[in-house]
Design a protein around this motif. Sequence first.
Motif, PDB file in Angstrom:
ATOM      1  N   ASP A   1      28.733  59.451 -38.320  1.00  0.00           N
ATOM      2  CA  ASP A   1      30.003  59.690 -37.641  1.00  0.00           C
ATOM      3  C   ASP A   1      30.921  60.585 -38.470  1.00  0.00           C
ATOM      4  O   ASP A   1      31.495  61.551 -37.965  1.00  0.00           O
TER       5      ASP A   1
ATOM      6  N   LEU B   1      22.247  54.883 -33.185  1.00  0.00           N
ATOM      7  CA  LEU B   1      23.044  55.905 -33.860  1.00  0.00           C
ATOM      8  C   LEU B   1      24.100  56.472 -32.906  1.00  0.00           C
ATOM      9  O   LEU B   1      23.797  57.305 -32.054  1.00  0.00           O
TER      10      LEU B   1
ATOM     11  N   ARG C   1      25.488  54.525 -39.475  1.00  0.00           N
ATOM     12  CA  ARG C   1      26.313  54.997 -38.359  1.00  0.00           C
ATOM     13  C   ARG C   1      27.593  55.645 -38.875  1.00  0.00           C
ATOM     14  O   ARG C   1      28.021  56.691 -38.385  1.00  0.00           O
TER      15      ARG C   1
END
Length: 163
Positions: free
Chosen positions: A118, A130, A114
């Motif tokens: 990001d 996600l 993640r």
Amino acid sequence: MTDQAAVEKLKGKFSSSVLEVKEYRGEVTLTVRAEDILAICAFCKNDLGFNMLADLCGVDLLAMGGAGPRFQVVYNIYNMKAKQRLRLKAPVAEADPRIDSVCSVWGAANWPERECWDLMGISFNNHPDLRRILMTDDWVGHPLRKDYPLQGPDRESYQGREV
């Protein structure tokens, strides 16, 4: 099992997937095809005993000037029984920056994947959740990319402090 034995087993099982093997200061790094990362990681865990994902991160190679893919996903894995480390690198193309999630192999991959998505914009196929983890939901772009504006999206560039 030694580092060399692990590398030989990986090369034997995934001969067309292992692109490069490097050793530097006692650390072994294998560059592997991104398409096969899930199978390679499952083999490393189930057959070679690398039962811990110590770290996962994305690398932006934009400033390196090479002709290869812009991104890499790097997996640092550890065999706790043998006290052995191994690094896997998977090149990811800029045009479609995605790779399979390894959450099904190591549950600990969830948050690092993640974070990589990001901050770097590398998407993980079949990831269970996600979504942004550090930036706000309305944030535009991925701030660790080398071409991201230094001041953030839609901001004037820094002019220095007025005294």
